[in-house]
Scaffold this active site. Structure first.
Site, mmCIF file in Angstrom:
data_model
loop_
_atom_site.group_PDB
_atom_site.id
_atom_site.type_symbol
_atom_site.label_atom_id
_atom_site.label_comp_id
_atom_site.label_asym_id
_atom_site.label_seq_id
_atom_site.Cartn_x
_atom_site.Cartn_y
_atom_site.Cartn_z
ATOM 1 C CG PHE A 74 131.716 50.700 29.694
ATOM 2 C CD1 PHE A 74 132.163 52.216 30.151
ATOM 3 C CD2 PHE A 74 131.677 49.968 30.145
ATOM 4 C CE1 PHE A 74 133.781 51.858 31.268
ATOM 5 C CE2 PHE A 74 133.071 49.179 31.329
ATOM 6 C CZ PHE A 74 133.271 50.767 31.651
ATOM 7 C CD GLN A 88 132.935 40.161 29.477
ATOM 8 O OE1 GLN A 88 131.751 40.403 30.269
ATOM 9 N NE2 GLN A 88 133.942 41.534 29.122
ATOM 10 N NE ARG A 129 133.639 53.233 26.736
ATOM 11 C CZ ARG A 129 134.806 53.890 25.210
ATOM 12 N NH1 ARG A 129 134.644 54.576 24.109
ATOM 13 N NH2 ARG A 129 136.113 53.494 25.603
ATOM 14 C CD GLU A 150 132.211 48.758 23.818
ATOM 15 O OE1 GLU A 150 131.807 49.086 24.917
ATOM 16 O OE2 GLU A 150 133.800 49.078 23.769
ATOM 17 C CD GLU A 187 134.707 45.924 31.939
ATOM 18 O OE1 GLU A 187 133.742 45.330 31.110
ATOM 19 O OE2 GLU A 187 135.487 46.550 32.286
ATOM 20 C CB THR A 209 137.855 56.588 29.152
ATOM 21 O OG1 THR A 209 137.042 55.283 30.674
ATOM 22 C CG2 THR A 209 137.342 56.429 28.044
ATOM 23 N NE ARG A 221 128.127 44.143 21.360
ATOM 24 C CZ ARG A 221 128.214 43.316 20.222
ATOM 25 N NH1 ARG A 221 126.679 42.186 21.042
ATOM 26 N NH2 ARG A 221 128.885 43.083 19.141
ATOM 27 C CG PHE A 229 126.519 40.523 25.963
ATOM 28 C CD1 PHE A 229 126.139 38.796 26.477
ATOM 29 C CD2 PHE A 229 127.030 39.768 24.635
ATOM 30 C CE1 PHE A 229 125.679 38.419 25.700
ATOM 31 C CE2 PHE A 229 126.227 39.537 23.565
ATOM 32 C CZ PHE A 229 125.933 38.690 23.533
ATOM 33 C CB ALA A 276 137.439 48.752 26.148
#
Lengths: 295, 743, 160
Positions: B338, B191, B304, B698, B226, B434, B336, B222, B503
Site C-alpha cells: 500500500f 475485501q 503510507r 504485508e 478492496e 493510517t 499489499r 491482494f 492493512a
C-alpha cells in the site's frame, strides 16, 4: 490401481470407454482444422465455441514419429509430449528434454500439435525455429499433396505459403550426421511458460577445426521465424575460432529486423540474439570457448 | 491449528462467486468500456448492442437513480462515464442479456465515438500541469539543511518502481439478487463488503439497510478487491433493481486486467547525506505517485509511502514530500504494502547508491542506521519493542551472512559466465490503518442450543487464513474444540460498518472483537453456573472436573433464558494522528525482519535464478505457524515478482499492452527461490496483536526488494562499466543491457 | 449426440464439438470444482485429465487446460475433474499432501494443482521430485510462493 490416490470407479473406466460408440464428426461451421486448440482458442474463441469443428489431433494418419530412411518424419498432429516420449527423437537429440522444457507447460505440451505451431506462424514459434535449423520440410495435403522446405513456408507476418484449405500432413527433416551438434536457446521474461523474446536454434558440424555445415534459425527478430542464411553462408568452411564467431555475430545484426514491443525493445532483441548465438558455441563447444573470448 | 478451509480447497468444494448456484431467470451482464484514454464522448452508437439477440437492457449513466459516484476518499469517480473518458477501460455502459455469450457479443457491437485528446501518462508531467488528486503531503523531522551541511558525503539520484497487476487467480465478479421491498442481496468477490454496500446504496439512491452484501471467500485479493470490487457489484445491483431479475457480472481475465487499477508506479528523487561513520545525517525525497484518473485509495497509499520512507532506519534529519498525480490510466489502488514498498525502495536505492560510490557493502550503511527503541520516526511515533537490530543480528548469525558473502566473492572470482549477487533487506512495517477511524471491528457469536457455535466477523477470507485464525481465537478463548465452531460468511446484516480486510490488520481487529465477545459469553456462563470454568470442553467447578458436558451446560443455559449470543466491538487503543502537524502515533505496533537474498545471474543470457532467501521474521506468537509461514513465502515471492518479471506496460496512447497472462508474467514454480528459510525472532507480540500474534500479510512482500539489489550486485560483479540505475522491475532485458553496458 | 465418460459415468451431449471443455464441465455439467483463471491456457486453474483408451486396454491420462480444449477432443474419452477425485471418507494422497503442507491458501488454483499431481501419479513410471514438480509446471499460484506446494509434491513422491 492405487491406494488412496484415486477413487475406485477408475477400474470401470476402460470398460465404459470401450462401450462407447465411435464418435462421428458432423459438418463443421469453422473453416480450417483444429488440433489441440492451444493457439486458436486464445486468438479466436468466439469463432469456435458455438460451432462444430474439424478435429485432427486423433487422426491416425497424422500421428506418429518414425525414421523413414535418411529422414525423420513427424506426423502433423504429434504433440510436444509425443516428441518428448519418442525414443528416436531422444536418441537424435540428447538434450531434447532440456530444450523442450522451455516450450510452454506440461498441459500445453500434451495438447498442442507440431503442425499447429507451424501453421500459427508466430514470429517466435519455438518448434518452427527448432525445425528450421534442422532443414525441415512440410508435406501439405489439400488440392494436391506437395512438399516444401520450411524455410519457404512463411511469406510474411502470419502469411503461409499454402492454399487456405491445405493442411499440414507431416514434417520431415534429414537425420543429423554423426559429427553434428544441435542446440536450442530461448530467453523470455519468465524462463518457463512464456513466449520468447528471442529464440534460436543451430545445427552445426565441425571436423578438424573447420565448420562443415551450419543451419541457424532465430525467432523474435523479424516478422517471420527466420533462417539466417547470410550468417550460415559466412560460417560454412571457416575455422571454428573465437574470431569466426565474433565476426559472424556482426553479420547477424545485418540479417535481422526486430521491433520494440511488449517482449522487449529492438536493441535488446539484437543484443539478445547475439548472446544466444554465443550461447550456442559455449554450449556445443564448452572445452574450446569461454564467454570472455567473444567479448 | 488446522487450516479450516484446506479440505474444501483440495476437493474443489470451496465456493467462489462463479460457483454459486444460478437462480432461475438470472441475467448476465458485460461492460462496454472506453477504447480511448482521454477525450470527449461524441457519439454512443448502442442500438445494435440493444437489438442483439438475448439482450434485455443496456444501462448507462442516465439509468442511475442515485449518484453516479463510486469514489471513496474523494468523490471524483463516476460509475459510468458521462461526457468524457479519462482512461482506457473506463466503463461506459452495461449490457444485460439472457446468457453471458450474448452479453459479450452485444458489447462487441457497440460503437463509441470519442474525440481523442493526448493522454497524460507521466506523473512528472502531470504535476507540471497541476494535475494533483490531493494537495501534496510533507513529513519532516529535524533540519535537513543543517544535516546536509554537516554531511561528509552527499548523493542524489532517481528511483523508480513500476505498477503491479494483482492477478488474483479468481477475477472480479458479483451476483445481485433482488429480494422483497427493494432489498437487494449482492454476493460479491470483495475485501470490503461495507464499501460495496455503501457505494451501492449511494448509486441506487437507497438507504444502506436495503443492500445486503455477502462474501464467502475470495480467490485472492491482494488489495485489488478492496475498493475496486464495488464497481462490478454496483453495476449488477443497478441492473437487478431496474430489471427485477438476478444479474450476474463476472469479468473475463483480459477485461479485469484492462479495466482495473494496479499498484501505484512511483518515480522519486532522493538526496542522502552520511557522516564518516556511515550514519545517515540527512535524507530528502520527493515521491511522484502515478495515481491514475481518479483518487480511489491514492491519498491513503501516498500517506503510507511517507510513513515508510525511512524503512527500518532512524534518520534524525528528514524531509519527504509526496505528490499524487492524476493521469489517464485506470485509477490505481491498494496492493499489499500500500505505498510502503514504493517508499522503502527509494531509501534502499539511496543507500545502495551511496554504498557503491563509497566502495562499501550496502549492509555497512544499513546496519549503522537501524532503528532502536526510543528513536523517533519522522511522523512522531517513538519506536517501542523495535526488533530491527534483533532481526538483523538473528539473520546474520543464524545464516552466517559473512560466510555467504565470502562464498559469493569466491564464486565470482572463479566464474566468467555466471555471477552471484547478495543483498540484505531489513523491513519495518507499521500495523494499523493510517486512517485512525478505520481501526475498529465487531464480531457476533451465537452458541446454538445444541452447543455448536457460529462466528461472524467483518473479516473476509482471501487465502490469508483469517478464517482459521478466527476459529482459533474463538476456540482458545472459549476453550472448546475448533470443530464445534463454524465460521460464517462475511455479511453486512450480521456485522455492520466494517473496515475492509486490508492493512494486515484483519486478524488483530476482528480477532480482538471476537475475543471480547467470547470472553463476555464465558463470563456470563460462569456467572450463571456458580463460577464454572470451561477447559477443553470439560466443565470444571471449584478446581474439580464435573460430569456435565459442554452441550448439557449450554442447553441448561438456554432453558435458564441466558443469552447465548454476543456481539462485541473493538477499537485499537492509543493510536492517533494529526494531519495538520503530520505527527502522532498512528501504528499499534511495527513488524520487523531481515532477509538475505542470493541470486545467480546468467551473464550470457541475462536471465537469473534466486538461489536462496533467508529470513529472520518478527512473528510474535503465531496463532497458526503454517499460515504465517505461508504468508511469508507467498509475500516474498510476490515481492520478487514485482521487482523482476512483472511489468505493467502501456503504449503512448494509454492502452494496456500487458493485458493477459501471456504478456504479464508472475512467478511460476521455477521462479521461486530454490530455498526459502524462515527463522522466527522468538519475541512475543505486543498487546494490540491478537493473542500476541503479529500481523503478517504485508511485511514479507518487502523482503522481495532485496531481489533487485542482489541482481544489481551480480551485474556489478560482471561489468565494471555498469552505472547502477534504480529502476524496477529488473527484467531480463534490463539485466542484459546492463551486463553489456559500456562506459 | 456424442458420448464421453465424465468422472464416474457416461454422459451424452449435443453441444457442438467446438465448445470449450471447461464450459462443458462447469456450465453444462454443473461441476464447479474446475476453475476459470485466464481462458488462455496460461494459469492451469482449469486443468482436467483426459484419458484415452489404448490398444492394450489401459487408459492413458494426460493433463490438459480445459479452457482452450475443444469438447470434441474429449468425445470417446475419459474426462476427470477435481470433482471426480473425491474418495469416500478421506482425502486422496495428493489432496492430503496439499493440506498437510499448507499448499493451498485462497484455494482457487488448488483444484488445478491437485488434478495435475494426480495425473502425474497415474502416468509416471519412475517417480522423483523433479518430474513431480514438472507435472505442475503449468499451474500458477499467486498466494503460496510455491514452496509449500513443492513440499506437498515431495510427500506425494514419497507415497508413490
Amino acid at each position: 490401481m492405487e491406494q488412496g490416490f484415486i477413487p475406485p470407479y477408475f477400474l470401470d473406466v476402460p470398460e465404459l470407454l470401450a462401450s462407447l460408440p465411435k464418435q462421428k464428426s458432423p459438418k463443421t461451421g469453422y473453416r480450417g482444422v483444429v488440433g489441440g486448440g492451444t493457439d486458436l482458442y486464445v486468438q479466436r474463441p468466439e469463432k469456435l465455441t458455438r460451432t462444430e469443428v474439424q478435429l485432427v489431433s486423433d487422426k491416425v494418419k497424422l500421428n506418429g514419429i518414425r525414421i523413414k530412411g535418411k529422414n525423420c518424419r513427424i506426423g502433423a498432429s504429434s504433440t510436444v509430449t509425443d516428441l518428448l516420449e519418442s525414443e528416436d527423437m531422444n536418441r537424435i537429440f540428447p538434450n531434447l528434454k532440456q530444450h523442450l522444457k522451455l516450450v510452454s507447460s506440461t498441459q500445453i505440451r500434451n495438447m498442442g500439435t507440431v503442425a499447429g505451431n507451424l501453421a500459427n506462424a508466430s514470429p517466435i514459434g519455438d518448434l518452427t525455429v527448432f525445425l528450421l535449423a534442422l532443414n525441415a520440410s512440410v508435406t501439405l495435403k489439400g488440392k494436391n499433396k506437395h512438399n516444401l522446405p520450411l524455410r519457404e513456408f512463411y511469406l510474411g507476418y502470419k502469411k503461409l505459403n499454402k492454399d487456405p484449405d491445405d493442411i499440414i500432413k507431416s514434417i520431415e527433416f534429414p537425420l543429423p550426421g554423426k559429427a553434428t551438434r544441435f542446440n536450442f536457446e530461448k530467453v523470455c521474461k519468465r524462463t518457463h511458460l512464456d513466449i520468447a523474446s528471442v529464440n534460436s536454434a543451430i545445427q552445426i558440424s565441425e571436423t578438424e577445426g573447420r565448420i562443415r555445415s551450419v543451419s541457424l534459425a532465430a525467432g523474435g527478430i523479424g516478422p517471420i521465424p527466420a533462417y539466417l542464411a547470410g550468417t550460415c553462408q559466412f560460417l560454412k568452411g571457416k575455422k571454428l575460432s573465437a574470431k569466426t564467431v565474433k565476426s559472424a555475430a556482426k553479420m547477424l545484426t545485418g540479417e535481422i529486423s526486430p521491433i520494440s514491443d511488449a517482449r522487449g525493445s529492438a536493441s535488446y532483441k539484437s543484443l539478445l540474439l547475439r548472446q544466444l548465438f554465443f550461447a550456442h558455441f559455449l554450449e556445443l563447444f564448452p572445452d574450446q570457448f569461454d564467454l570472455p573470448d567473444f567479448l | 491449528m488446522k487450516n479450516v478451509d484446506a479440505a474444501g480447497h483440495v476437493t474443489g468444494k470451496s465456493l467462489y462467486l462463479d460457483d454459486l448456484p444460478v437462480i432461475e431467470r438470472t441475467l448476465h451482464a458485460a461492460v462496454i468500456d472506453s477504447p480511448c484514454a482521454r477525450g470527449k464522448i461524441t457519439a454512443l452508437h448502442l442500438d445494435e448492442s440493444r437489438a442483439a439477440p438475448g439482450v434485455v437492457a443496456l444501462l448507462t449513466c442516465r439509468d442511475i437513480p442515485g449518484e453516479n459516484e463510486v469514489g471513496g476518499i474523494v468523490h471524483d469517480e463516476p460509475l459510468f462515464a458521462v461526457d468524457e473518458v479519462d482512461f482506457c477501460g473506463q466503463p461506459i455502459a452495461l449490457v444485460v442479456a439472457e446468457t453471458e455469450a450474448q452479453a459479450r457479443h452485444a458489447c462487441s457491437l457497440a460503437k463509441i465515438g470519442i474525440a481523442p485528446e493526448t493522454p497524460l501518462l507521466d506523473p512528472r508531467e502531470a504535476i507540471q500541469k497541476g494535475e494533483l488528486i490531493v494537495p501534496p503531503r510533507t513529513f519532516e523531522l529535524g533540519d535537513t539543511q543543517a544535516g546536509f551541511s554537516s554531511s561528509t558525503h552527499i548523493f542524489e539520484g532517481v528511483a523508480e518502481t513500476g505498477g503491479q497487476e494483482h492477478l488474483y487467480i479468481e477475477t472480479q465478479g458479483a451476483y445481485a439478487v433482488p429480494m422483497e421491498s427493494g432489498h437487494i442481496r449482492i454476493s460479491s468477490s470483495t475485501q470490503g463488503p461495507t464499501a460495496v454496500q455503501r457505494t451501492a446504496a449511494r448509486v441506487l439512491g437507497v438507504p444502506m439497510h436495503l443492500i445486503e452484501v455477502d462474501v464467502t471467500r475470495l480467490g485472492g485479493g491482494f488489495g485489488g478487491k478492496e475498493d475496486q470490487a464495488s464497481h462490478w457489484a454496483v453495476m449488477a445491483a443497478l441492473a437487478a433493481r431496474k430489471l427485477r431479475r438476478p444479474v450476474k457480472l463476472v469479468l473475463h481475465r483480459m477485461d479485469d486486467m484492462r479495466m482495473t487499477g494496479k499498484r501505484h508506479p512511483y518515480t522519486s528523487d532522493f538526496k542522502i547525506g552520511l557522516d564518516e561513520n556511515y550514519k545517515i545525517t540527512a535524507f530528502e525525497a520527493d515521491y511522484y505517485q502515478n495515481a491514475g484518473a481518479a483518487a480511489d485509495l491514492s491519498p491513503a497509499v501516498l500517506e503510507r509511502t511517507l510513513f515508510h520512507a525511512t524503512n527500518s532506519y532512524y534518520i534524525p534529519n528528514f524531509r519527504a514530500t509526496a505528490y499524487s498525480c492524476r493521469t489517464n490510466l485506470p485509477p490505481n489502488t491498494a496492493f499489499r504494502g500500500f505505498g510502503g514498498p514504493q517508499g522503502m525502495f527509494v531509501i534502499e536505492a539511496a543507500i545502495a547508491k551511496a554504498a557503491i560510490a563509497l566502495g562499501v557493502p550496502a549492509a555497512t550503511i544499513q546496519e549503522a542506521n537501524l532503528i532502536n527503541n526510543g528513536d523517533e520516526f519522522p511522523y512522531g511515533q517513538i519506536a517501542k519493542q523495535a526488533n530491527a537490530r534483533r532481526a538483523w543480528k538473528t539473520a546474520d548469525t543464524v545464516y552466517c551472512a559473512e560466510k555467504i558473502e565470502a562464498e559469493i566473492s569466491r564464486y565470482n572470482e572463479a566464474h566468467t559466465t555466471t555471477k552471484k549477487g547478495f543483498a540484505r533487506m531489513p523491513v519495518c512495517f507499521g500495523i494499523s490503518f493510517t486512517k485512525t477511524p478505520m481501526n475498529q471491528a465487531r464480531a457476533l457469536v451465537h452458541i446454538y442450543q445444541d452447543g455448536s457455535v457460529g462466528v461472524s466477523t467483518g473479516a473476509v477470507e482471501m487465502g490469508q487464513g483469517v478464517n482459521t485464525k478466527m476459529v482459533a481465537v474463538a476456540a482458545q478463548t472459549l476453550s472448546i474444540n475448533p470443530g464445534r465452531i463454524k465460521l460464517e460468511t462475511t455479511n453486512t446484516t450480521r456485522v455492520a460498518n466494517t473496515s475492509p480486510s486490508a492493512a494486515s490488520a484483519t486478524a488483530d481487529l476482528n480477532g480482538k472483537a471476537l475475543e471480547k465477545a467470547c470472553i463476555a459469553l464465558k463470563n456470563r456462563l460462569a456467572k450463571e453456573f456458580d463460577g464454572i470454568e470451561i477447559r477443553n470442553e470439560e466443565i470444571w467447578l471449584n478446581g474439580k472436573k464435573t460430569s456435565q458436558t459442554w452441550q448439557e451446560m449450554i442447553e441448561t443455559a438456554y432453558l435458564n433464558r441466558v443469552s447465548l449470543s454476543e456481539s462485541a466491538h473493538y477499537a485499537t487503543p492509543l493510536i492517533h494522528y494529526d494531519k495538520t502537524k503530520e505527527k502522532g502515533h498512528p501504528f499499534a505496533y511495527h513488524v520487523y525482519g531481515t532477509a538475505l537474498v542470493t541470486v545467480t545471474v546468467d551473464c550470457v543470457r541475462g536471465s537469473y535464478e534466486f538461489d536462496s532467501v533467508k529470513i529472520a521474521h518478527d512473528f510474535g506468537d503465531p496463532l497458526c505457524d503454517q499460515i504465517d509461514r505461508g504468508q511469508i513465502e507467498g509475500g516474498l515471492v510476490q515481492g520478487l515478482g514485482w521487482m523482476t518479471m512483472e511489468e505493467v506496460l502501456y503504449n503512448p496512447e494509454g492502452k494496456l499492452l500487458s493485458n493477459a497472462l501471456s504478456t504479464y508474467k508472475i512467478p511460476d514454480i521455477y521462479s521461486a527461490p530454490k530455498t526459502i528459510e524462515i527463522t522466527p525472532l522468538e519475541v512475543s507480540g505486543p498487546k494490540p496483536a491478537i493473542k500476541k500474534s503479529k500481523a503478517v500479510g504485508e511485511p514479507p512482500l518487502m523482503y522481495g526488494l532485496g531481489g533487485f539489489f542482489a541482481i544489481q550486485n551480480a551485474i556489478r560483479a560482471f561489468n565494471p562499466d555498469y552505472t547502477p540505475q534504480f529502476t524496477a522491475p529488473m527484467t531480463p532485458e534490463r539485466v542484459l543491457l546492463a551486463l553489456y553496458e559500456k562506459e | 449426440m456424442h458420448e464421453l465418460v465424465l468422472n464416474d459415468r457416461i454422459v451424452r451431449t449435443d453441444l457442438p464439438s467446438g465448445t470449450t471443455l471447461l464450459d462443458f464441465v462447469r456450465y453444462e455439467q454443473h461441476l464447479k470444482g474446475t476453475k476459470i483463471g485466464c481462458r488462455e491456457g496460461d494459469c492451469g486453474a482449469c486443468t482436467v485429465l483426459l484419458g484415452t483408451l489404448c490398444k492394450d486396454g489401459a487408459v492413458r491420462y494426460q493433463s490438459v487446460t480445459s479452457c482452450i480444449s475443444p469438447l470434441g477432443n474429449a468425445f470417446g474419452k475419459h474426462v476427470v475433474t477435481i470433482d471426480g477425485l473425491a474418495l469416500d471418507k478421506t482425502l486422496s494422497v495428493v489432496q492430503g499432501a496439499l493440506v498437510a503442507e499448507g499448499g493451498t491458501q485462497c484455494g482457487f488454483c488448488t483444484p488445478g494443482f491437485a488434478v495435475s499431481l494426480t495425473g502425474y501419479c497415474l502416468s509416471c513410471p519412475r517417480p522423483d521430485e523433479d518430474s513431480a514438480i514438472a507435472s505442475i509446471d503449468g499451474n500458477i499460484c499467486r498466494c503460496t510462493g510455491y514452496k509449500s506446494i513443492e513440499r506437498s509434491a515431495r510427500r506425494v513422491v514419497d507415497a508413490l
